[in-house]
Design a protein around this motif. Structure first.
Motif, PDB file in Angstrom:
ATOM      1  N   GLU A 132       0.794  -1.226   0.000  1.00  0.00           N
ATOM      2  CA  GLU A 132       0.000   0.000   0.000  1.00  0.00           C
ATOM      3  C   GLU A 132       0.829   1.281   0.000  1.00  0.00           C
ATOM      4  O   GLU A 132       0.552   2.185  -0.791  1.00  0.00           O
ATOM      5  N   PRO A 133       1.866   1.397   0.843  1.00  0.00           N
ATOM      6  CA  PRO A 133       2.651   2.649   0.817  1.00  0.00           C
ATOM      7  C   PRO A 133       3.303   2.915  -0.544  1.00  0.00           C
ATOM      8  O   PRO A 133       3.293   4.042  -1.031  1.00  0.00           O
ATOM      9  N   LYS A 134       3.849   1.877  -1.163  1.00  0.00           N
ATOM     10  CA  LYS A 134       4.489   2.047  -2.482  1.00  0.00           C
ATOM     11  C   LYS A 134       3.449   2.422  -3.540  1.00  0.00           C
ATOM     12  O   LYS A 134       3.691   3.296  -4.380  1.00  0.00           O
ATOM     13  N   ALA A 135       2.285   1.774  -3.491  1.00  0.00           N
ATOM     14  CA  ALA A 135       1.215   2.085  -4.450  1.00  0.00           C
ATOM     15  C   ALA A 135       0.769   3.530  -4.281  1.00  0.00           C
ATOM     16  O   ALA A 135       0.587   4.250  -5.269  1.00  0.00           O
ATOM     17  N   GLU A 136       0.610   3.968  -3.046  1.00  0.00           N
ATOM     18  CA  GLU A 136       0.193   5.355  -2.800  1.00  0.00           C
ATOM     19  C   GLU A 136       1.254   6.336  -3.307  1.00  0.00           C
ATOM     20  O   GLU A 136       0.925   7.353  -3.916  1.00  0.00           O
ATOM     21  N   GLU A 137       2.514   6.007  -3.082  1.00  0.00           N
ATOM     22  CA  GLU A 137       3.615   6.850  -3.576  1.00  0.00           C
ATOM     23  C   GLU A 137       3.575   6.960  -5.105  1.00  0.00           C
ATOM     24  O   GLU A 137       3.717   8.057  -5.666  1.00  0.00           O
TER      25      GLU A 137
ATOM     26  N   ASN B 111       0.557   9.076  -6.224  1.00  0.00           N
ATOM     27  CA  ASN B 111       0.825  10.501  -5.988  1.00  0.00           C
ATOM     28  C   ASN B 111       1.798  11.063  -7.016  1.00  0.00           C
ATOM     29  O   ASN B 111       1.618  12.182  -7.507  1.00  0.00           O
ATOM     30  N   LYS B 112       2.826  10.290  -7.367  1.00  0.00           N
ATOM     31  CA  LYS B 112       3.795  10.729  -8.377  1.00  0.00           C
ATOM     32  C   LYS B 112       3.113  10.893  -9.736  1.00  0.00           C
ATOM     33  O   LYS B 112       3.316  11.890 -10.431  1.00  0.00           O
ATOM     34  N   MET B 113       2.286   9.896 -10.104  1.00  0.00           N
ATOM     35  CA  MET B 113       1.582   9.962 -11.386  1.00  0.00           C
ATOM     36  C   MET B 113       0.651  11.179 -11.424  1.00  0.00           C
ATOM     37  O   MET B 113       0.628  11.918 -12.409  1.00  0.00           O
ATOM     38  N   ASN B 114      -0.103  11.407 -10.351  1.00  0.00           N
ATOM     39  CA  ASN B 114      -1.014  12.553 -10.310  1.00  0.00           C
ATOM     40  C   ASN B 114      -0.255  13.867 -10.399  1.00  0.00           C
ATOM     41  O   ASN B 114      -0.704  14.804 -11.060  1.00  0.00           O
ATOM     42  N   SER B 115       0.905  13.934  -9.759  1.00  0.00           N
ATOM     43  CA  SER B 115       1.737  15.132  -9.836  1.00  0.00           C
ATOM     44  C   SER B 115       2.199  15.389 -11.270  1.00  0.00           C
ATOM     45  O   SER B 115       2.143  16.521 -11.757  1.00  0.00           O
TER      46      SER B 115
ATOM     47  N   GLN C  75       1.240  18.534 -13.742  1.00  0.00           N
ATOM     48  CA  GLN C  75       2.252  19.370 -14.379  1.00  0.00           C
ATOM     49  C   GLN C  75       1.930  19.565 -15.860  1.00  0.00           C
ATOM     50  O   GLN C  75       2.083  20.676 -16.391  1.00  0.00           O
ATOM     51  N   VAL C  76       1.487  18.520 -16.519  1.00  0.00           N
ATOM     52  CA  VAL C  76       1.124  18.628 -17.937  1.00  0.00           C
ATOM     53  C   VAL C  76      -0.109  19.511 -18.091  1.00  0.00           C
ATOM     54  O   VAL C  76      -0.158  20.401 -18.953  1.00  0.00           O
ATOM     55  N   ILE C  77      -1.107  19.293 -17.250  1.00  0.00           N
ATOM     56  CA  ILE C  77      -2.352  20.067 -17.334  1.00  0.00           C
ATOM     57  C   ILE C  77      -2.086  21.555 -17.113  1.00  0.00           C
ATOM     58  O   ILE C  77      -2.660  22.408 -17.795  1.00  0.00           O
ATOM     59  N   GLU C  78      -1.184  21.880 -16.198  1.00  0.00           N
ATOM     60  CA  GLU C  78      -0.860  23.284 -15.927  1.00  0.00           C
ATOM     61  C   GLU C  78      -0.231  23.981 -17.133  1.00  0.00           C
ATOM     62  O   GLU C  78      -0.280  25.197 -17.249  1.00  0.00           O
ATOM     63  N   GLN C  79       0.329  23.224 -18.045  1.00  0.00           N
ATOM     64  CA  GLN C  79       0.977  23.799 -19.223  1.00  0.00           C
ATOM     65  C   GLN C  79       0.026  23.988 -20.407  1.00  0.00           C
ATOM     66  O   GLN C  79       0.424  24.506 -21.446  1.00  0.00           O
ATOM     67  N   THR C  80      -1.227  23.559 -20.253  1.00  0.00           N
ATOM     68  CA  THR C  80      -2.166  23.674 -21.363  1.00  0.00           C
ATOM     69  C   THR C  80      -2.550  25.140 -21.579  1.00  0.00           C
ATOM     70  O   THR C  80      -2.520  25.943 -20.654  1.00  0.00           O
TER      71      THR C  80
END
Length: 84
Positions: free
Chosen positions: A8-13, A16-20, A24-29
């Protein structure tokens, strides 16, 4: 999946990394005035239709603030007008 595999901790990490990275891509649109327009045409067998909602591709395009040019077209009518 983290619960199932006991990680679970690794999956959550990783989530979170993927969402970040996605954010970042969405902010550049571009802003709304510069939104690119797109259309997704799907061909299956002898039928063609436009994707307008409730698909992964549409969700991604919405997140990227793209403008769907086919929203007002009835996809069934489109398939009848433009048979493959």
């Amino acid at each position: 999946m983290g619960k199932i595999t006991g990680n679970e901790p690794k999956a959550e990490e990783l989530v979170n990394k993927m969402n970040s990275e996605i954010n970042q891509v969405i902010e550049q649109t571009p802003d709304e005035q510069e939104m690119p327009t797109y259309a997704i045409l799907t061909v299956m067998g002898d039928t063609a239709y436009v994707e307008q909602s409730s698909t992964i591709a549409i969700d991604i395009a919405d997140q990227l603030k793209l403008r769907n040019a086919t929203v007002s077209i009835d996809s069934e009518a489109f398939a009848r007008i433009y048979p493959v």
